[in-house]
Design an enzyme around this catalytic site. Structure first.
Site, PDB file in Angstrom:
ATOM      1  N   GLU A   1       2.208   3.673  -4.153  1.00 56.48           N
ATOM      2  CA  GLU A   1       2.712   3.016  -4.019  1.00 56.48           C
ATOM      3  C   GLU A   1       2.604   2.082  -6.054  1.00 56.48           C
ATOM      4  O   GLU A   1       2.245   0.892  -6.064  1.00 56.48           O
ATOM      5  CB  GLU A   1       2.234   1.726  -3.180  1.00 56.48           C
ATOM      6  CG  GLU A   1       2.883   2.475  -2.134  1.00 56.48           C
ATOM      7  CD  GLU A   1       2.968   1.464  -1.023  1.00 56.48           C
ATOM      8  OE1 GLU A   1       1.776   0.114  -0.735  1.00 56.48           O
ATOM      9  OE2 GLU A   1       3.336   1.794   0.426  1.00 56.48           O
TER      10      GLU A   1
ATOM     11  N   GLU B   1       4.376   7.210   4.804  1.00 60.05           N
ATOM     12  CA  GLU B   1       3.334   6.152   5.558  1.00 60.05           C
ATOM     13  C   GLU B   1       4.670   5.985   6.187  1.00 60.05           C
ATOM     14  O   GLU B   1       5.077   4.869   6.392  1.00 60.05           O
ATOM     15  CB  GLU B   1       2.520   4.962   5.338  1.00 60.05           C
ATOM     16  CG  GLU B   1       1.608   5.863   4.295  1.00 60.05           C
ATOM     17  CD  GLU B   1       1.064   3.870   3.404  1.00 60.05           C
ATOM     18  OE1 GLU B   1       1.232   3.473   3.794  1.00 60.05           O
ATOM     19  OE2 GLU B   1       0.627   4.820   2.478  1.00 60.05           O
TER      20      GLU B   1
HETATM   21  C1  GAL Z   1       1.180   0.679   2.454  1.00 55.06           C
HETATM   22  C2  GAL Z   1      -0.114   1.169   1.676  1.00 55.06           C
HETATM   23  C3  GAL Z   1      -1.281   1.847   2.422  1.00 55.06           C
HETATM   24  C4  GAL Z   1      -1.433   0.758   3.574  1.00 55.06           C
HETATM   25  C5  GAL Z   1      -0.628   0.272   4.015  1.00 55.06           C
HETATM   26  C6  GAL Z   1      -0.947  -0.921   4.711  1.00 55.06           C
HETATM   27  O1  GAL Z   1       1.456  -0.749   1.631  1.00 55.06           O
HETATM   28  O2  GAL Z   1       0.353   1.915   1.085  1.00 55.06           O
HETATM   29  O3  GAL Z   1      -2.474   1.914   1.557  1.00 55.06           O
HETATM   30  O4  GAL Z   1      -2.342  -0.701   2.600  1.00 55.06           O
HETATM   31  O5  GAL Z   1       0.531   0.187   3.675  1.00 55.06           O
HETATM   32  O6  GAL Z   1      -1.045  -2.253   5.092  1.00 55.06           O
END
Ligand code: GAL
Length: 682
Positions: free
Chosen positions: A151, A316
């Site tokens: 990110e 994700e």
């Molecule tokens: C995203 C990140 C993950 C995890 C997730 C939940 O922004 O890529 O590593 O932190 O959020 O917080």
């Protein structure tokens, strides 16, 4: 070049952290993943210490052991470069790698993205760790692709370390060559900001009212973006030298101050997005307020993802309640919502869905951020829902590669987005109109794209759309206006809103009739303009006998070309009766200038009057609570109908269609359950 993930079936994945769990659990986890349809895992994005526990001492033993288990279980892997979290030994020995905030305070070790992209020291350490990993794992048969960092620009999208100030100076030297040229282009004579030596040049620093020179502030954002792009390219150039077996390179998410068109062009094969629809819940607002789209608003982010990467992955996908030690965001997804949100991603063009995360973490900042498994590792309803998703995915596999269908696009560009951060008329106006267009297109079931304009945009890309809405192109260069003119000439419809075209590429307001090149294109001049303050009456205009909303900001128009036509006039305020909407035919198309912002009602009126709303109403009647998305491959169209509500609804099929999920032919009235999803084809 088109950027798109290439998969032959819709594929499920999950984010896994072998470093968080006993090694004795790895194999069992991988086996259970496969039972749930998971084919790909993403690993290692925060694991630098496990490869380089002390400076210059590299070991791969831990991940080699894990990759052995992966090989035995025939799992596919997306391997990450671990640069989002530099080790403590590094930040302690080389504090210059740390980021610094606007006020000049360093960001200390302890979270993530605490580094800056321009530190020569950090870039050297990055080169080494990426090279070592690429050398060691670059030809691993189970690794299908790589994620760079994690990110980029999340947590922080501004950088003020010493190295950044120095690199900014170099960036400006490159661009302007001579200091006089810089002073002139960025209006430094105002408030005696003129530089007489390059060493006086800094990124805008803390001052009263956070009100920097706006032209320098725009350069700052371009520089932040270029820094991230070049940092990513540093890594992708190394990876490309080692990768075998068609491994891809991607990164995840989209964040501020980063030109993703440029990032793709320089480094990546496609983009992945991190989709957490719970973030879209407007917790302060009444969830029942009409027009509050809550998790459905997340589709706006998916539209942006598609504008960068026509088919993409979700690295994700939310699978449980959100929360850090300091952030407890929203309720846990209700039964059916995880499936709904998965389908929301697929509907918008995702062919890969990887859930965050396999198991809720038992240690660290994210102990409240829930994954598929609970702390206990016992069966739960989210895992049951995953099984249902797996069943769906299997019968939907053929949809991979199908393209989202839209005949209308909202046009965007990064300089305007960044200039709007300081321009308190333009920025809020743009956000207001984005919301208007989003809700109008969603609620009328008019599929809509974004089109980002940048230096490589082609007429062909524009011509794919019947209608382009460029709501508030405050900065509009002659070159962009020329491209838009060609788009209209070949038959396109172009709509501008208020505040268009009065700034040049530096964000200055040159002495010429407003709205600059947009005025020339549309045959209008802006005679007067005003923000509509709290004491102004609601403004409207009458178009084809109907009253439409003309909110937020008004440009009072005058016609300057004989063939330009006044379509609507303002109904109140001191300019009552003056033109509010002007059209001009150019070649085979038409350009419109509308002297206001776009509320949902305004945008709906445009969809109706231009005859482009609800393009699928001949075959489907869908209640407003559902989203419609359409993907197409070959001659086959796929309709996704997504019910975001906790109550059922009825969808009417006006012609027989195949219900992909049940395999049955359907026609007539169909009930869609709460959070239900229908995937139809014809
Ligand atoms: C995203 C990140 C993950 C995890 C997730 C939940 O922004 O890529 O590593 O932190 O959020 O917080």
């Amino acid at each position: 070049m088109e950027h798109s993930i290439q998969l032959d079936h819709i594929t499920l994945g999950v984010c896994y952290y072998p470093e968080h769990w006993p090694e004795t659990l790895w194999e069992d986890d991988l086996i259970r993943m496969k039972e749930h349809g998971i084919e790909v895992i993403r690993i290692a994005e925060f694991a630098w210490n496990l490869f380089e526990p002390t400076q210059g001492n590299f070991t791969f033993a831990f991940f080699d052991r894990f990759m052995e288990a992966v090989r035995r279980q025939e799992m596919k892997v997306i391997f990450c470069t671990p640069t989002a979290t530099p080790p403590a030994w590094l930040t302690e020995a080389y504090p210059e790698v740390l980021n610094v905030d606007l006020e000049g305070h360093p960001v200390y070790h302890g979270m993530r993205r605490h580094y800056n992209y321009n530190s020569p020291v950090y870039r050297r350490f990055t080169e080494t760790i990426v090279e070592k990993l690429a050398e060691h794992y670059g030809s691993h048969p189970n690794i299908i692709g790589w994620q760079i960092d994690n990110e980029l620009n999340c947590e922080c999208d501004v950088f003020y370390s010493e190295a950044d100030h120095r690199a900014f100076r170099e960036y400006l030297k490159n661009k302007y060559q001579m200091l006089d040229n810089l002073n002139e282009s960025l209006g430094m004579t105002f408030w005696n900001q003129t530089y007489t030596d390059w060493n006086q040049v800094y990124l805008p620093r803390k001052n009263y009212h956070n009100s920097p020179n706006p032209h320098l502030a725009l350069e700052e954002k371009k520089f932040f973006s270029q820094s991230a792009v070049s940092y990513c390219k540093l890594q992708s150039d190394i990876l490309r030298r080692y990768l075998k077996n068609g491994q891809f390179i991607t990164t995840n998410g989209h964040f501020g101050h980063l030109d993703y068109q440029e990032l793709m062009d320089q480094s990546l094969d496609f983009l992945c997005y991190d989709s957490y629809p719970d973030f879209a819940f407007d917790l302060g607002a009444d969830p029942k307020r009409p027009g509050n789209l809550n998790d459905r608003k997340w589709s706006w982010s998916l539209i942006k993802t598609r504008s960068i990467s026509s088919n993409f992955g979700i690295m994700e996908q939310q699978s449980g309640a959100n929360g850090w030690t300091t952030r407890m965001e929203a309720p846990a997804p209700k039964p059916g919502q995880m499936r709904l949100w998965t389908m929301q991603s697929i509907a918008h063009g995702a062919d890969f869905i990887s859930y965050f995360r396999w198991r809720t973490c038992w240690i660290g900042t994210e102990i409240y951020w829930h994954g598929l498994n609970d702390y206990s590792n016992e069966p739960n309803r989210r895992l049951e829902e995953l099984k249902a998703i797996y069943r769906d995915i299997r019968v939907m596999g053929e949809i991979a590669g199908a393209k989202y269908q839209a005949k209308i696009a909202v046009v965007k560009d990064y300089p305007n987005e960044w200039d709007g951060e300081h321009d308190r008329w333009h920025g809020p106006l743009s956000n207001f109109s984005d919301d208007g267009w989003f809700r109008a297109t969603q609620l009328t079931h008019t599929p809509c794209d974004f089109l980002y304009l940048w230096q490589k945009s082609s007429l062909q890309e524009l011509a794919a759309y019947d209608v382009l809405i460029y709501p508030h192109a405050t900065i509009l260069t002659e070159e962009t206006a020329g491209l838009l003119k060609k788009y209209v000439e070949q038959g396109g419809t172009l709509v501008f809103g208020a505040r268009t075209g009065y700034k040049d590429e530096y964000g200055r307001c040159p002495m010429r009739p407003m709205a600059g090149y947009a005025g020339e294109l549309c045959g209008v001049r802006i005679a007067d303009y005003t923000f509509l303050g709290p004491y102004d009456e609601k403004q409207t205009a009458v178009w084809n006998g109907k009253e439409i909303d003309a909110p937020f900001f008004n440009d009072v128009l005058e016609v300057t070309a004989p063939e330009a036509k006044v379509e609507a006039s303002f109904t109140s305020n001191y300019y009552q009766g003056s033109p509010a909407l002007v059209s001009r035919k150019i070649g085979r198309g038409t350009a419109y200038y509308f002297g206001a912002g776009f509320s949902m009602e305004t945008a709906k009126a445009f969809l109706t009057e231009l005859g482009i709303g609800a393009p699928y109403s001949d075959c489907l009647t869908i209640p407003p609570q559902c989203e419609l998305a359409v993907r197409k491959k070959g001659g086959q169209e796929y309709f996704f109908v997504l019910n975001y509500k906790e109550y059922p609804c009825t969808v009417e099929l006006k012609q027989p269609m195949k219900d992909i999920l049940s395999g049955r032919e359907r026609s007539g009235a169909q009930e869609l359950p709460p959070y239900g999803v229908m995937v139809l084809s014809r």
